[in-house]
Write an enzyme that holds these catalytic residues in place. Structure first.
Site, PDB file in Angstrom:
ATOM      1  N   SER A 146      -7.752   6.163  25.676  1.00  0.00           N
ATOM      2  CA  SER A 146      -8.165   4.827  25.218  1.00  0.00           C
ATOM      3  C   SER A 146      -8.111   3.892  26.413  1.00  0.00           C
ATOM      4  O   SER A 146      -7.369   4.148  27.378  1.00  0.00           O
ATOM      5  CB  SER A 146      -7.187   4.336  24.144  1.00  0.00           C
ATOM      6  OG  SER A 146      -7.390   2.966  23.866  1.00  0.00           O
ATOM      7  N   TYR A 159       1.256   3.071  20.709  1.00  0.00           N
ATOM      8  CA  TYR A 159      -0.107   3.527  21.010  1.00  0.00           C
ATOM      9  C   TYR A 159      -0.381   3.357  22.513  1.00  0.00           C
ATOM     10  O   TYR A 159      -0.859   4.274  23.171  1.00  0.00           O
ATOM     11  CB  TYR A 159      -1.104   2.713  20.171  1.00  0.00           C
ATOM     12  CG  TYR A 159      -2.540   3.177  20.270  1.00  0.00           C
ATOM     13  CD1 TYR A 159      -2.984   4.285  19.556  1.00  0.00           C
ATOM     14  CD2 TYR A 159      -3.460   2.497  21.073  1.00  0.00           C
ATOM     15  CE1 TYR A 159      -4.322   4.703  19.632  1.00  0.00           C
ATOM     16  CE2 TYR A 159      -4.783   2.907  21.149  1.00  0.00           C
ATOM     17  CZ  TYR A 159      -5.210   4.009  20.427  1.00  0.00           C
ATOM     18  OH  TYR A 159      -6.526   4.419  20.511  1.00  0.00           O
ATOM     19  N   LYS A 163      -0.975   6.468  25.036  1.00  0.00           N
ATOM     20  CA  LYS A 163      -2.308   6.626  25.645  1.00  0.00           C
ATOM     21  C   LYS A 163      -2.198   6.611  27.179  1.00  0.00           C
ATOM     22  O   LYS A 163      -2.938   7.313  27.856  1.00  0.00           O
ATOM     23  CB  LYS A 163      -3.269   5.555  25.129  1.00  0.00           C
ATOM     24  CG  LYS A 163      -3.655   5.738  23.647  1.00  0.00           C
ATOM     25  CD  LYS A 163      -4.415   7.048  23.396  1.00  0.00           C
ATOM     26  CE  LYS A 163      -4.946   7.166  21.983  1.00  0.00           C
ATOM     27  NZ  LYS A 163      -5.724   8.389  21.740  1.00  0.00           N
TER      28      LYS A 163
HETATM   29  N1  LIG Z   1     -11.830   3.368  17.400  1.00  0.00           N
HETATM   30  C1  LIG Z   1     -11.440   2.819  18.526  1.00  0.00           C
HETATM   31  O1  LIG Z   1     -11.593   1.595  18.721  1.00  0.00           O
HETATM   32  C2  LIG Z   1     -10.844   3.656  19.614  1.00  0.00           C
HETATM   33  C3  LIG Z   1     -10.721   3.088  20.894  1.00  0.00           C
HETATM   34  C4  LIG Z   1     -10.154   3.853  21.901  1.00  0.00           C
HETATM   35  C5  LIG Z   1      -9.740   5.140  21.654  1.00  0.00           C
HETATM   36  N2  LIG Z   1      -9.871   5.662  20.399  1.00  0.00           N
HETATM   37  C6  LIG Z   1      -9.402   7.039  20.198  1.00  0.00           C
HETATM   38  O2  LIG Z   1     -10.469   7.827  19.728  1.00  0.00           O
HETATM   39  C7  LIG Z   1      -9.949   8.927  18.984  1.00  0.00           C
HETATM   40  C8  LIG Z   1     -10.677   9.026  17.655  1.00  0.00           C
HETATM   41  O3  LIG Z   1     -10.355   7.885  16.876  1.00  0.00           O
HETATM   42  P1  LIG Z   1     -11.372   7.211  15.832  1.00  0.00           P
HETATM   43  O4  LIG Z   1     -11.534   5.813  16.264  1.00  0.00           O
HETATM   44  O5  LIG Z   1     -12.551   8.071  15.638  1.00  0.00           O
HETATM   45  O6  LIG Z   1     -10.413   7.183  14.543  1.00  0.00           O
HETATM   46  P2  LIG Z   1     -10.590   7.812  13.080  1.00  0.00           P
HETATM   47  O7  LIG Z   1      -9.348   7.382  12.391  1.00  0.00           O
HETATM   48  O8  LIG Z   1     -11.909   7.457  12.509  1.00  0.00           O
HETATM   49  O9  LIG Z   1     -10.579   9.374  13.333  1.00  0.00           O
HETATM   50  C9  LIG Z   1      -9.404  10.051  13.729  1.00  0.00           C
HETATM   51  C10 LIG Z   1      -9.525  11.473  13.230  1.00  0.00           C
HETATM   52  O10 LIG Z   1      -8.359  12.197  13.631  1.00  0.00           O
HETATM   53  C11 LIG Z   1      -7.881  12.929  12.509  1.00  0.00           C
HETATM   54  N3  LIG Z   1      -6.447  13.185  12.675  1.00  0.00           N
HETATM   55  C12 LIG Z   1      -5.430  12.281  12.629  1.00  0.00           C
HETATM   56  N4  LIG Z   1      -4.252  12.905  12.809  1.00  0.00           N
HETATM   57  C13 LIG Z   1      -4.531  14.222  12.977  1.00  0.00           C
HETATM   58  C14 LIG Z   1      -3.733  15.369  13.204  1.00  0.00           C
HETATM   59  N5  LIG Z   1      -2.396  15.295  13.259  1.00  0.00           N
HETATM   60  N6  LIG Z   1      -4.351  16.570  13.344  1.00  0.00           N
HETATM   61  C15 LIG Z   1      -5.693  16.662  13.265  1.00  0.00           C
HETATM   62  N7  LIG Z   1      -6.506  15.613  13.035  1.00  0.00           N
HETATM   63  C16 LIG Z   1      -5.925  14.398  12.907  1.00  0.00           C
HETATM   64  C17 LIG Z   1      -8.204  12.060  11.301  1.00  0.00           C
HETATM   65  O11 LIG Z   1      -8.199  12.801  10.084  1.00  0.00           O
HETATM   66  C18 LIG Z   1      -9.599  11.547  11.690  1.00  0.00           C
HETATM   67  O12 LIG Z   1     -10.613  12.447  11.317  1.00  0.00           O
HETATM   68  C19 LIG Z   1      -8.441   8.670  18.856  1.00  0.00           C
HETATM   69  O13 LIG Z   1      -7.753   9.436  19.816  1.00  0.00           O
HETATM   70  C20 LIG Z   1      -8.315   7.194  19.156  1.00  0.00           C
HETATM   71  O14 LIG Z   1      -7.040   6.854  19.630  1.00  0.00           O
HETATM   72  C21 LIG Z   1     -10.414   4.966  19.376  1.00  0.00           C
END
Ligand SMILES: NC(=O)c1ccc[n+]([C@@H]2O[C@H](COP(=O)([O-])OP(=O)(O)OC[C@H]3O[C@@H](n4cnc5c(N)ncnc54)[C@H](O)[C@@H]3O)[C@@H](O)[C@H]2O)c1
Length: 271
Positions: A146, A159, A163
């Protein structure tokens, strides 16, 4: 096999959000995709849409990660790309970074969950795959961290810290194995319109704010997935999906104290 030479990819957290968009983009490129998610029904929906394979997986369970790698390789051949995308964040609660109140109960559970899912899952995947990839002369490890791993997520110390650790772990992987053919990428997006920021899958909320936060160029998961796949295939280590993050990182590096003062002012604006 497609032009990218990626035949088989695993995406953790592939049932929703960025992971789902990555599965779709890879499948569009002709890659066979394994959709691995703790949300088994979401993984099944995505896999059946793409003609891929669904796997129920809790990435915080090392044995489960090792078994998934073994089972998939036994059944379908070498995993060319493993995307450690699953991630969690819970917020600090009302007491701020010391995480003394609110959030999960008991309070350290949110730190433990963040360490396991945001960091140790990347270690478990690498432990299962690096020996196999070294033996066959290569492979891609793509770790979704992130912008919080380079800057800070105001309101979520666990978080932010985990990260940062994910970025550092990816650096160690690249330093140790990058010259032996393993292509390591770490992805540092800023806001993406997913459930993590309170936006349900498929809702078109990118134009509006969410949860009172500054949206600062929130992107759709599809656009983010395109950048990730293209940059990872090009062999890029640090993948910055949001161009403004480069500027913020440069400002932080050039004057850390000034950056902290700016973040304090920004935090006050958010309260
Ligand atoms: N959305 C944002 O703004 C953003 C920004 C920077 C980084 N990220 C990162 O991107 C990645 C994806 O996040 P997203 O935004 O798509 O969120 P999201 O919540 O839509 O998706 C996360 C997915 O991970 C799965 N998950 C959670 N815990 C799990 C586990 N223990 N084992 C297996 N699967 C698991 C959930 O079921 C879900 O399908 C994450 O690592 C998040 O930290 C997101």
């Amino acid at each position: 096999m497609n032009d990218s030479k990626i035949g088989l990819a695993v995406v953790t957290g592939g049932g929703h959000g960025i992971g789902r968009a990555l599965c779709r983009r890879l499948a569009k490129d002709g890659v066979m995709v394994v959709v691995a998610d703790i949300d088994e029904s979401a993984a099944s929906i995505v896999a059946s849409e793409l003609g891929g394979v669904a796997k129920a997986l809790d990435v915080s369970d090392e044995q489960a990660v090792a078994s998934l790698v073994e089972d998939i390789e036994d059944a379908h051949g070498p995993i060319d790309m493993f995307v450690s995308n699953a991630g969690v964040g819970y917020g600090d609660g009302s007491s701020g970074a010391i995480s003394a109140e609110g959030g999960m109960n008991p309070i350290d559970d949110r730190w433990d969950a963040c360490w396991k899912v945001n960091v140790m899952a990347h270690v478990y995947a690498a432990r299962a795959l690096v020996p196999r990839m070294l033996e066959r002369g290569g492979g891609h490890l793509v770790n979704i961290a992130s912008a919080a791993g380079l800057l800070s997520q105001i309101g979520d110390a666990a978080y932010t810290a985990t990260k940062h650790a994910a970025v550092a772990f990816a650096e160690s992987l690249a330093i140790d194995y990058g010259d032996a053919g393993i292509v390591v990428s770490v992805v540092c997006p800023q806001a993406v319109a997913t459930r993590m920021v309170g936006i349900e899958d498929d809702s078109d909320s990118t134009g509006g704010g969410f949860a009172g936060n500054d949206v600062d160029g929130i992107m759709r998961p599809e656009a983010v997935a395109d950048i990730i796949v293209e940059d990872a295939l090009a062999g890029r280590f640090l993948i910055l999906t949001h161009p403004q993050v480069t500027t913020y990182v440069q400002r932080k590096a050039s004057d850390h104290d000034r950056w902290i003062s700016g973040m304090q002012r920004f935090r006050k604006k958010l309260l």
